[in-house]
Design a protein around this motif. Structure first.
Motif, short mmCIF file in Angstrom:
data_model
loop_
_atom_site.label_atom_id
_atom_site.label_comp_id
_atom_site.label_asym_id
_atom_site.label_seq_id
_atom_site.Cartn_x
_atom_site.Cartn_y
_atom_site.Cartn_z
N ARG A 67 2.93 -11.30 10.95
CA ARG A 67 4.09 -10.70 10.30
C ARG A 67 5.38 -11.00 11.04
NH1 ARG A 67 -0.42 -8.88 9.03
NH2 ARG A 67 -0.82 -7.75 7.11
N ARG A 68 5.41 -12.07 11.83
CA ARG A 68 6.60 -12.43 12.59
C ARG A 68 7.71 -12.88 11.66
NH1 ARG A 68 2.86 -16.24 12.31
NH2 ARG A 68 3.39 -18.45 12.20
N GLU A 69 8.94 -12.85 12.17
CA GLU A 69 10.10 -13.19 11.33
C GLU A 69 10.57 -14.62 11.52
OE1 GLU A 69 14.59 -11.42 10.52
OE2 GLU A 69 12.93 -10.09 11.06
N THR A 135 14.83 -8.26 14.85
CA THR A 135 14.26 -6.93 15.08
C THR A 135 12.74 -6.95 14.93
OG1 THR A 135 16.27 -5.86 14.29
CG2 THR A 135 14.28 -4.53 14.33
N ARG A 136 12.24 -7.60 13.88
CA ARG A 136 10.79 -7.60 13.67
C ARG A 136 10.07 -8.32 14.79
NH1 ARG A 136 8.49 -9.83 8.08
NH2 ARG A 136 9.89 -8.18 7.34
N ASP A 137 10.65 -9.42 15.28
CA ASP A 137 10.03 -10.11 16.41
C ASP A 137 10.05 -9.25 17.67
OD1 ASP A 137 9.58 -12.23 14.79
OD2 ASP A 137 11.14 -13.53 15.63
N ILE A 139 9.81 -6.02 17.67
CA ILE A 139 8.73 -5.05 17.48
C ILE A 139 7.39 -5.67 17.86
CG2 ILE A 139 7.44 -3.78 15.72
CD1 ILE A 139 10.11 -3.33 14.27
N GLY A 197 11.99 -3.35 19.14
CA GLY A 197 12.79 -3.49 17.94
C GLY A 197 14.22 -3.05 18.14
N SER A 201 17.52 -5.54 18.09
CA SER A 201 18.42 -5.32 16.97
C SER A 201 19.88 -5.46 17.35
CB SER A 201 18.19 -3.92 16.37
OG SER A 201 18.59 -2.91 17.29
N VAL A 287 11.42 -0.58 10.86
CA VAL A 287 11.07 -1.75 10.06
C VAL A 287 11.86 -1.78 8.76
CG1 VAL A 287 9.20 -2.87 8.77
CG2 VAL A 287 8.76 -1.96 11.06
N ALA A 290 15.39 -2.88 9.35
CA ALA A 290 15.47 -4.31 9.61
C ALA A 290 15.39 -5.10 8.31
CB ALA A 290 14.33 -4.73 10.55
N ARG A 291 14.61 -4.62 7.34
CA ARG A 291 14.52 -5.31 6.05
C ARG A 291 15.82 -5.20 5.26
NH1 ARG A 291 8.55 -3.11 4.13
NH2 ARG A 291 7.30 -4.49 5.49
#
Length: 313
Positions: A67-69, A135-137, A139, A197, A201, A287, A290-291
């Motif tokens: 689920r990496r960005e 941010t997702r990375d 996390i 995260g 961010s 999360v 971040a989306r």
């Protein structure tokens, strides 16, 4: 100009490497348990401890990697944060706790503050060369450091559980690994994922930025950590407050009734559940934010900037 990285391929339902890793690892751990009990061979104990300690952390890290960005999050970086982050974190936390902490009412809070600070520092050090800090990375990498820490900590607890006043106890080892395997996703990995995260961010290619939001996040996860570690004591105190009774010098109820035992179990497990839910909701909110707001690499106008030098800059 910020270098663009290819997006990772979408995760398909037909390919679930994390599930295969978990099922194969679980089968190997169960086989090791059976053979160790049947043969009583002490040489198998390290295999039992390592498989049981690393199975759940490795599974969750592989699941999160899918689920990496950005394509900058490579298997090599995940492995280094998991192993090096875990080892450095455990060693640094042990040193600081040995020299700074003494038995007191604030012991659990001190442990939380030290361990979360160490893991955050290790995460920042190991990821300082990343060009895009999404941010997702953050996390995922934070979870990787946290799960590496948890895996080594579980191995230590399992090894210690082997030695009892009545000799070596394989049953204690298995019980320790089963219990910590169930609760591991709601502990170190979750707390450091939140910190990762929040750190990413507000960070850029050239700076890590220490903002008020990051400080509050650090204090918040440290408090969750402290409550998690202290829940046994909190449940015991609440049980005494509600039902009366006395305790031994080792913190156990003297001749507890069935009602006291049941109440203590409910308070202990219920308290851990509340702490876990708070952490999960916090991560879920992070999360979602971040989306809604994709990461834009720019230096924030507030906070303490920590300069870094990525390769080729």
């Amino acid at each position: 100009m910020v270098q663009a990285y290819p997006q990772p391929p979408p995760l398909t339902r037909s390919r679930r490497p994390w599930l295969r890793i978990f099922l194969v690892g679980l089968a190997l751990w169960l086989a090791t348990v059976v053979v160790t009990f049947l043969t009583g061979n002490p040489a198998l104990v390290p295999t039992l401890v390592l498989l049981g300690s690393f199975l759940v952390p490795v599974t969750f890290v592989v699941w999160a990697f899918g689920r990496r960005e950005t394509g900058e999050l490579t298997p090599g970086l995940i492995l280094s944060t998991f192993l090096a982050g875990g080892v450095i974190g455990v060693l640094a936390a042990s040193l600081l706790e040995s020299y700074l902490l003494r038995p007191s009412w604030w012991l659990f809070l001190g442990v939380g503050l030290i361990e979360e600070a160490v893991k955050l520092g290790v995460l920042a050090f190991l990821t300082r060369h990343m060009h895009v800090k999404a941010t997702r990375d953050g996390i995922i990498l934070g979870a990787s450091v946290g799960f590496g820490f948890a895996a080594l900590e579980t191995a230590g607890y399992a090894f210690t559980a082997l030695f009892t006043a009545h000799g070596l106890s394989l049953t204690q080892v298995v019980e320790t690994e089963l219990l910590r395997g169930v609760v591991t996703p709601f502990g170190h990995g979750l707390w450091t994922a939140i910190l990762g995260g929040v750190l990413f961010s507000s960070s850029t290619r050239e700076h890590f930025v220490i903002t008020g939001r990051l400080v509050l996040a650090y204090l918040g996860v440290s408090l969750l950590h402290a409550l998690w570690d202290a829940m046994h004591v909190i449940a015991l105190l609440l049980t005494l407050l509600l039902t009366g009774g006395t305790t031994t010098p080792h913190g156990q109820l003297v001749r507890p009734t069935a009602g006291q035992v049941a109440l203590f179990a409910v308070l202990d497990l219920g308290g851990l559940a509340v702490v876990a839910v708070v952490g999960l909701l916090w991560l879920w909110a992070l999360v979602r934010s971040a989306r809604r707001a994709p990461h834009v690499p720019q230096v924030p106008p507030y906070g303490f900037r920590v300069p870094i030098r990525p390769p080729g800059s």
